[in-house]
Design a protein around this motif. Structure first.
Motif, PDB file in Angstrom:
ATOM      1  N   THR A  18      -3.924  12.206   6.466  1.00 17.94           N
ATOM      2  CA  THR A  18      -3.684  11.331   5.332  1.00 17.94           C
ATOM      3  C   THR A  18      -2.250  11.584   4.587  1.00 17.94           C
ATOM      4  N   VAL A  19      -1.876  12.818   4.566  1.00 19.39           N
ATOM      5  CA  VAL A  19      -0.596  12.861   3.925  1.00 19.39           C
ATOM      6  C   VAL A  19       0.622  11.992   5.039  1.00 19.39           C
ATOM      7  N   SER A  20       0.193  12.041   6.155  1.00 18.79           N
ATOM      8  CA  SER A  20       1.213  11.475   7.290  1.00 18.79           C
ATOM      9  C   SER A  20       1.034  10.030   7.047  1.00 18.79           C
ATOM     10  N   ARG A  21      -0.053   9.648   6.646  1.00 14.86           N
ATOM     11  CA  ARG A  21      -0.256   8.019   6.549  1.00 14.86           C
ATOM     12  C   ARG A  21       0.579   7.646   5.250  1.00 14.86           C
ATOM     13  N   VAL A  22       0.533   8.400   4.318  1.00 13.34           N
ATOM     14  CA  VAL A  22       1.103   8.182   2.988  1.00 13.34           C
ATOM     15  C   VAL A  22       2.582   8.086   3.205  1.00 13.34           C
ATOM     16  N   VAL A  23       3.031   9.200   3.952  1.00 17.52           N
ATOM     17  CA  VAL A  23       4.473   9.263   3.929  1.00 17.52           C
ATOM     18  C   VAL A  23       5.061   8.212   4.986  1.00 17.52           C
ATOM     19  N   ASN A  24       4.329   7.857   5.824  1.00 18.68           N
ATOM     20  CA  ASN A  24       4.894   6.644   6.777  1.00 18.68           C
ATOM     21  C   ASN A  24       4.287   5.250   6.251  1.00 18.68           C
ATOM     22  N   ASN A  25       3.820   5.197   5.116  1.00 24.53           N
ATOM     23  CA  ASN A  25       3.430   3.881   4.647  1.00 24.53           C
ATOM     24  C   ASN A  25       2.457   3.121   5.511  1.00 24.53           C
ATOM     25  N   ILE A  26       1.525   3.878   5.832  1.00 26.62           N
ATOM     26  CA  ILE A  26       0.676   3.207   6.846  1.00 26.62           C
ATOM     27  C   ILE A  26      -0.544   2.644   5.813  1.00 26.62           C
ATOM     28  N   PRO A  27      -0.864   1.478   5.661  1.00 27.15           N
ATOM     29  CA  PRO A  27      -2.057   1.116   4.796  1.00 27.15           C
ATOM     30  C   PRO A  27      -3.434   1.547   5.296  1.00 27.15           C
ATOM     31  N   LEU A  28      -3.747   2.772   5.413  1.00 29.61           N
ATOM     32  CA  LEU A  28      -5.276   3.068   5.430  1.00 29.61           C
ATOM     33  C   LEU A  28      -5.725   4.221   4.631  1.00 29.61           C
ATOM     34  N   VAL A  29      -5.015   4.165   3.533  1.00 30.98           N
ATOM     35  CA  VAL A  29      -5.411   5.230   2.494  1.00 30.98           C
ATOM     36  C   VAL A  29      -5.667   4.402   1.234  1.00 30.98           C
ATOM     37  N   ASN A  30      -6.848   4.694   0.341  1.00 28.93           N
ATOM     38  CA  ASN A  30      -7.073   3.872  -0.773  1.00 28.93           C
ATOM     39  C   ASN A  30      -6.094   4.349  -2.115  1.00 28.93           C
ATOM     40  N   GLU A  31      -5.978   3.630  -2.967  1.00 28.51           N
ATOM     41  CA  GLU A  31      -4.823   3.881  -3.899  1.00 28.51           C
ATOM     42  C   GLU A  31      -5.019   5.067  -4.765  1.00 28.51           C
ATOM     43  N   GLU A  32      -6.370   5.585  -4.883  1.00 25.05           N
ATOM     44  CA  GLU A  32      -6.457   6.885  -5.502  1.00 25.05           C
ATOM     45  C   GLU A  32      -6.051   8.182  -4.741  1.00 25.05           C
ATOM     46  N   THR A  33      -6.427   8.221  -3.572  1.00 21.32           N
ATOM     47  CA  THR A  33      -5.817   9.097  -2.661  1.00 21.32           C
ATOM     48  C   THR A  33      -4.334   9.252  -2.573  1.00 21.32           C
TER      49      THR A  33
END
Length: 337
Positions: A18-33
């Motif tokens: 999940t951290v990796s997705r956020v760092v790489n701006n991959i849109p699979l994480v909800n806004e709160e997370t």
């Protein structure tokens, strides 16, 4: 102690993925997370590995800029425009100096491709067929600055050099000048040389004024080049009242040579430059010139390139930006006599 991605995951109470997705701006994480992860990154001081990130997403957020001469303020102003736009979109710049040398251009292109630049801006005064083919074949997106791809395969940003030279010539003709000398860059077949010469000849033709080809000089595009060309023109014994210079640096050198030979500017000889180098406004007399908006060219070219890198734009286009006529007092109005 270096903070690792697993530390961020623990702080945010999420998985490493999940951290990796956020760092790489991959849109699979909800806004709160996502907000929780970003807060954890800020709190822990985690710095993502840029190389690993670029390998993962196949993108480096880096642009390469190939310019002919980093010491020339004409080009540094363009780089400033590019850098300001890159700052807005979180891109970085790798700068390469080519010295108007074909081999250096080839080497620079190779290095920027090896550095995996997402896009490259090529700035020059002439685009050879060989270099154009190499740019087209490069894996990076490409935008040209100051020259176009006349085959229509690459996008570019520039002024209309022919129209600008035409307008400047018309203004001088209106002031009574009919005997012209031209001090140009030594690359006779270059795109910019040819376009500006076409503009001058077009204006002269409309006014039925002949250009003496013996008064068209080609030399170094520097103050020293302008100095030597003026000395040669004066030594020729041919009559001329107005000198068109490829750029303002040449005009500066020409002014010094004229003065060293006892000439008064503009009473004995008028001089025009091109580009509106900042010192042109501070000489005495101030230099008549064409203002070429290099900051805007750099900014527009960079925005176009980033849109191409982000897959927002695929259409190839050539953008002509406005130029400015700056009629100062280095050109004498002969009709007022």
């Amino acid at each position: 102690m270096k903070v690792k991605i697993v530390d961020v995951a623990k702080e945010a109470n999420v998985s490493v993925a999940t951290v990796s997705r956020v760092v790489n701006n991959i849109p699979l994480v909800n806004e709160e997370t996502k907000e929780r992860v970003l807060e954890a990154i800020k709190k822990t001081g985690y710095k993502p590995n840029a190389i690993a990130r670029s390998l993962k997403i196949q993108k480096t957020n880096t642009l390469g800029i190939m310019i002919p001469d980093i010491t020339n303020p004409f080009y540094t102003e363009m780089v400033r425009g590019a850098e300001d736009v890159c700052g807005i979109y979180n891109y970085n710049i790798i700068l390469s100096n080519t010295d108007f040398d074909h081999e250096k251009e080839q080497n620079s292109l190779g290095v920027l491709v090896e550095k995996q630049c997402d896009g490259i801006i090529y700035v020059g005064k002439h685009l050879t067929d060989e270099l154009r083919d190499d740019l087209i074949d490069a894996p990076s997106e490409i935008v040209l600055g100051c020259v176009p791809d006349e085959s229509g395969q690459l996008s570019g940003v520039l002024i209309d050099n022919e129209a600008a030279a035409y307008d400047l010539t018309i203004e001088c003709l209106k002031m009574g000048h009919t005997k012209f000398a031209i001090f140009y860059d030594e690359y006779k077949e270059g795109y910019i040389n040819q376009k500006r010469l076409q503009g001058i000849k077009k204006a002269l033709g409309e006014w039925n004024v002949e250009l003496d080809d013996d008064l068209v000089y080609f030399g170094s595009q520097s103050t020293l080049g302008g100095y030597h060309m003026m000395e040669e023109a004066l030594a020729s014994g041919k009559e001329f009242t107005n000198v068109f210079c490829f750029n303002d640096q040449i005009a500066l050198g020409a002014m010094r040579a004229a003065e060293d030979n006892g000439k008064v500017i503009p009473d004995d000889v008028s001089i025009c430059g091109f580009n509106n180098f900042w010192i042109a406004e501070w000489t005495r007399p101030q230099i008549t010139t064409v203002g070429q908006p290099m900051y805007d060219i750099g900014a527009i070219a960079t925005r176009m390139l980033i849109k191409m890198c982000e897959k927002e734009e695929r259409e190839t286009k050539t953008v002509f930006v406005p130029y400015e006529m700056l009629m100062r007092n280095s050109v004498k109005n002969l009709k007022s006599e």
